[in-house]
Design an enzyme around this catalytic site. Sequence first.
Site, PDB file in Angstrom:
ATOM      1  N   SER A  10       0.816  -1.222   0.000  1.00  0.00           N
ATOM      2  CA  SER A  10       0.000   0.000   0.000  1.00  0.00           C
ATOM      3  C   SER A  10       0.847   1.268   0.000  1.00  0.00           C
ATOM      4  O   SER A  10       0.332   2.357  -0.237  1.00  0.00           O
ATOM      5  CB  SER A  10      -0.932   0.016   1.216  1.00  0.00           C
ATOM      6  OG  SER A  10      -0.206  -0.067   2.427  1.00  0.00           O
ATOM      7  N   ARG A  11       2.141   1.121   0.240  1.00  0.00           N
ATOM      8  CA  ARG A  11       3.024   2.289   0.288  1.00  0.00           C
ATOM      9  C   ARG A  11       4.475   1.844   0.175  1.00  0.00           C
ATOM     10  O   ARG A  11       4.785   0.663   0.139  1.00  0.00           O
ATOM     11  CB  ARG A  11       2.829   3.070   1.592  1.00  0.00           C
ATOM     12  CG  ARG A  11       3.161   2.259   2.839  1.00  0.00           C
ATOM     13  CD  ARG A  11       3.004   3.079   4.112  1.00  0.00           C
ATOM     14  NE  ARG A  11       1.627   3.433   4.362  1.00  0.00           N
ATOM     15  CZ  ARG A  11       0.775   2.678   5.066  1.00  0.00           C
ATOM     16  NH1 ARG A  11       1.184   1.536   5.590  1.00  0.00           N
ATOM     17  NH2 ARG A  11      -0.470   3.053   5.249  1.00  0.00           N
ATOM     18  N   GLY A  12       5.373   2.814   0.111  1.00  0.00           N
ATOM     19  CA  GLY A  12       6.801   2.552   0.240  1.00  0.00           C
ATOM     20  C   GLY A  12       7.392   1.615  -0.795  1.00  0.00           C
ATOM     21  O   GLY A  12       7.083   1.675  -1.987  1.00  0.00           O
ATOM     22  N   TYR A  31      14.230  -7.803  16.682  1.00  0.00           N
ATOM     23  CA  TYR A  31      14.062  -7.382  15.296  1.00  0.00           C
ATOM     24  C   TYR A  31      14.969  -8.190  14.371  1.00  0.00           C
ATOM     25  O   TYR A  31      14.545  -8.645  13.299  1.00  0.00           O
ATOM     26  CB  TYR A  31      14.364  -5.893  15.152  1.00  0.00           C
ATOM     27  CG  TYR A  31      14.370  -5.407  13.725  1.00  0.00           C
ATOM     28  CD1 TYR A  31      13.223  -5.485  12.939  1.00  0.00           C
ATOM     29  CD2 TYR A  31      15.524  -4.880  13.141  1.00  0.00           C
ATOM     30  CE1 TYR A  31      13.218  -5.057  11.613  1.00  0.00           C
ATOM     31  CE2 TYR A  31      15.532  -4.441  11.828  1.00  0.00           C
ATOM     32  CZ  TYR A  31      14.383  -4.534  11.066  1.00  0.00           C
ATOM     33  OH  TYR A  31      14.385  -4.106   9.760  1.00  0.00           O
TER      34      TYR A  31
END
Length: 278
Positions: A14-16, A167
């Site tokens: 949806s982005r990036g 992470y």
Amino acid sequence: MDLKDKTLFITGASRGIGLAIAKRAAADGANVVIAAKTAEPDPRLPGTIYSAAEEIRAAGGQALPLQVDIRDEAAVLDAVERAVVTFGGIDILVNNASAISLTDTEHTPLKRYDLMNGINARGTWLCTQACLPALKKSAAAGRNPHVLSMSPPLSMKTRWFEHHTAYTMAKYGMSMCTLGHAGEFRKYGIAVNSLWPRTAIATAALQMIPGVDIGACRKPEILADAAYLVLTSDVRDERNSGNFYIDDELLAAHGHTDLDRYSVTPGTTRFVPDFFVD
């Protein structure tokens, strides 16, 4: 090769970076399944599955926006089924969706640990498993199927773990999928690779991390162009599977050495380095 009439299932598109890859494929006339969570505008992170679909269509492709939380097995399986019904199959899976928290063990709540591992490692494995039957059919039809994960090369050095163990585990989980699936899927004729940027990439999500100099980053389009080279490589050549590509190295190997157009600030020579690149 090009991506005309190929169907790409892209998580987090949806982005990036995911949207940039989608639009690059759309320029060839590809079909793009946008599997992402954002259906309503968020003032902190611009872009929804519907605005992405508009951009993909404007770029020359077809788009299927689907609201999907890739931690939800039923939602992923339903999205894959809808993609196959709509476009007749899936030729390419791009595991782009990711969650980040650059926190040490003491300051990483278990909820955040579960989020990162649920989206990054588990989500990549689940989407790959769900798309595998369609990818096998693509291979049987000679349509050059690929799986590409936006994850780093595996480097078992303390420096990449000590500041954000959770992470790193989550991102390396994605890369371990690449390592294993490249070998596992070779017999089917499906290429599996990872792609990672040398520098920080200017995305809306990055701007939410304090202290990052966006002007010293590169644009998502560098990864879109690098991904295109991977996704149009011939799966019949076994050298084109099981790789952990770095964007600028891959582009240089294909003769693209002037990368200034990807700089947020033209003329920049000192970029913010990304994690995990030795």
